[in-house]
Design a protein around this motif. Structure first.
Motif, mmCIF file in Angstrom:
data_model
loop_
_atom_site.group_PDB
_atom_site.id
_atom_site.type_symbol
_atom_site.label_atom_id
_atom_site.label_comp_id
_atom_site.label_asym_id
_atom_site.label_seq_id
_atom_site.Cartn_x
_atom_site.Cartn_y
_atom_site.Cartn_z
ATOM 1 N N MET A 1 -14.523 8.628 -0.961
ATOM 2 C CA MET A 1 -13.296 9.404 -0.849
ATOM 3 C C MET A 1 -12.092 8.714 -1.477
ATOM 4 O O MET A 1 -11.157 9.373 -1.900
ATOM 5 N N TYR A 2 -12.077 7.376 -1.529
ATOM 6 C CA TYR A 2 -10.957 6.622 -2.092
ATOM 7 C C TYR A 2 -11.435 5.763 -3.253
ATOM 8 O O TYR A 2 -12.480 5.106 -3.155
ATOM 9 N N ARG A 3 -10.660 5.772 -4.337
ATOM 10 C CA ARG A 3 -10.931 4.912 -5.492
ATOM 11 C C ARG A 3 -9.621 4.288 -5.934
ATOM 12 O O ARG A 3 -8.622 4.993 -6.122
ATOM 13 N N LYS A 4 -9.618 2.969 -6.112
ATOM 14 C CA LYS A 4 -8.409 2.272 -6.549
ATOM 15 C C LYS A 4 -8.099 2.634 -7.994
ATOM 16 O O LYS A 4 -8.990 2.727 -8.832
ATOM 17 N N ILE A 5 -6.812 2.841 -8.272
ATOM 18 C CA ILE A 5 -6.339 3.123 -9.621
ATOM 19 C C ILE A 5 -5.629 1.878 -10.132
ATOM 20 O O ILE A 5 -4.621 1.457 -9.564
ATOM 21 N N ASP A 6 -6.157 1.273 -11.160
ATOM 22 C CA ASP A 6 -5.553 0.061 -11.719
ATOM 23 C C ASP A 6 -4.402 0.403 -12.654
ATOM 24 O O ASP A 6 -4.310 1.510 -13.183
ATOM 25 N N GLY A 7 -3.518 -0.571 -12.860
ATOM 26 C CA GLY A 7 -2.439 -0.433 -13.816
ATOM 27 C C GLY A 7 -1.117 0.019 -13.235
ATOM 28 O O GLY A 7 -0.149 0.193 -13.969
ATOM 29 N N TRP A 8 -1.026 0.203 -11.930
ATOM 30 C CA TRP A 8 0.206 0.676 -11.309
ATOM 31 C C TRP A 8 0.866 -0.364 -10.408
ATOM 32 O O TRP A 8 2.005 -0.187 -9.982
ATOM 33 N N ASP A 9 0.184 -1.431 -10.101
ATOM 34 C CA ASP A 9 0.671 -2.397 -9.118
ATOM 35 C C ASP A 9 2.049 -2.964 -9.451
ATOM 36 O O ASP A 9 2.870 -3.163 -8.555
ATOM 37 N N ASP A 10 2.335 -3.199 -10.718
ATOM 38 C CA ASP A 10 3.626 -3.790 -11.087
ATOM 39 C C ASP A 10 4.779 -2.793 -10.992
ATOM 40 O O ASP A 10 5.941 -3.174 -11.063
ATOM 41 N N ARG A 11 4.506 -1.523 -10.798
ATOM 42 C CA ARG A 11 5.547 -0.484 -10.675
ATOM 43 C C ARG A 11 5.868 -0.148 -9.221
ATOM 44 O O ARG A 11 6.718 0.690 -8.945
ATOM 45 N N LEU A 12 5.173 -0.787 -8.303
ATOM 46 C CA LEU A 12 5.300 -0.448 -6.884
ATOM 47 C C LEU A 12 6.013 -1.558 -6.118
ATOM 48 O O LEU A 12 5.731 -2.737 -6.317
ATOM 49 N N GLU A 13 6.918 -1.146 -5.233
ATOM 50 C CA GLU A 13 7.614 -2.097 -4.374
ATOM 51 C C GLU A 13 6.627 -2.684 -3.362
ATOM 52 O O GLU A 13 5.673 -2.019 -2.956
ATOM 53 N N ARG A 14 6.896 -3.915 -2.951
ATOM 54 C CA ARG A 14 6.064 -4.548 -1.926
ATOM 55 C C ARG A 14 6.284 -3.837 -0.585
ATOM 56 O O ARG A 14 7.301 -3.190 -0.365
ATOM 57 N N CYS A 15 5.337 -3.970 0.294
ATOM 58 C CA CYS A 15 5.407 -3.326 1.601
ATOM 59 C C CYS A 15 6.533 -3.931 2.439
ATOM 60 O O CYS A 15 6.593 -5.152 2.608
ATOM 61 N N PRO A 16 7.424 -3.102 2.994
ATOM 62 C CA PRO A 16 8.523 -3.636 3.802
ATOM 63 C C PRO A 16 8.089 -4.104 5.193
ATOM 64 O O PRO A 16 8.791 -4.846 5.851
ATOM 65 N N PHE A 17 6.907 -3.699 5.634
ATOM 66 C CA PHE A 17 6.426 -4.092 6.956
ATOM 67 C C PHE A 17 5.855 -5.503 6.961
ATOM 68 O O PHE A 17 6.072 -6.254 7.895
ATOM 69 N N CYS A 18 5.102 -5.833 5.907
ATOM 70 C CA CYS A 18 4.412 -7.127 5.919
ATOM 71 C C CYS A 18 4.613 -7.942 4.636
ATOM 72 O O CYS A 18 4.220 -9.095 4.593
ATOM 73 N N GLY A 19 5.180 -7.331 3.588
ATOM 74 C CA GLY A 19 5.445 -8.059 2.351
ATOM 75 C C GLY A 19 4.286 -8.117 1.380
ATOM 76 O O GLY A 19 4.408 -8.698 0.302
ATOM 77 N N TYR A 20 3.169 -7.525 1.736
ATOM 78 C CA TYR A 20 2.015 -7.527 0.828
ATOM 79 C C TYR A 20 2.269 -6.596 -0.357
ATOM 80 O O TYR A 20 3.127 -5.717 -0.299
ATOM 81 N N ALA A 21 1.468 -6.767 -1.377
ATOM 82 C CA ALA A 21 1.546 -5.899 -2.549
ATOM 83 C C ALA A 21 1.065 -4.496 -2.186
ATOM 84 O O ALA A 21 0.318 -4.305 -1.230
ATOM 85 N N ALA A 22 1.505 -3.519 -2.971
ATOM 86 C CA ALA A 22 1.058 -2.137 -2.802
ATOM 87 C C ALA A 22 0.032 -1.808 -3.877
ATOM 88 O O ALA A 22 0.021 -2.422 -4.946
#
Length: 82
Positions: free
Chosen positions: A4-25
């Motif tokens: 049901m879920y597949r990771k899409i590569d190439g977008w990580d650098d356009r996304l803000e980090r998570c405000p709850f824990c600071g991890y990457a999105a």
């Protein structure tokens, strides 16, 4: 088995980090039924199964699911900035 879920590569650098824990999105594609696709941005912190808890944005609410990658990225970044 249907994935049901597949990771899409190439977008990580356009996304803000998570405000709850600071991890990457991460951008994911979700297929709840065959041939129906949605995009969603999630926190990468799924917890370690022992000491570290899973971030609440690891599986965000339905309001983050969108039809396109651009819309999903905008939904994440706008809500995170608020």
């Amino acid at each position: 088995m249907h994935e049901m879920y597949r990771k899409i590569d190439g977008w990580d650098d356009r996304l803000e980090r998570c405000p709850f824990c600071g991890y990457a999105a991460e951008m994911w594609e979700y297929e709840p039924t065959p041939e129906y696709y949605q995009k969603v941005v999630m926190c990468a912190n799924g917890g370690d199964g022992q000491d570290e808890p899973e971030c609440p944005m690891y599986m965000p609410p339905e309001g983050f699911y969108r039809a396109t990658k651009v819309d999903a990225a905008e939904a994440w970044n706008k809500r995170i900035a608020a």
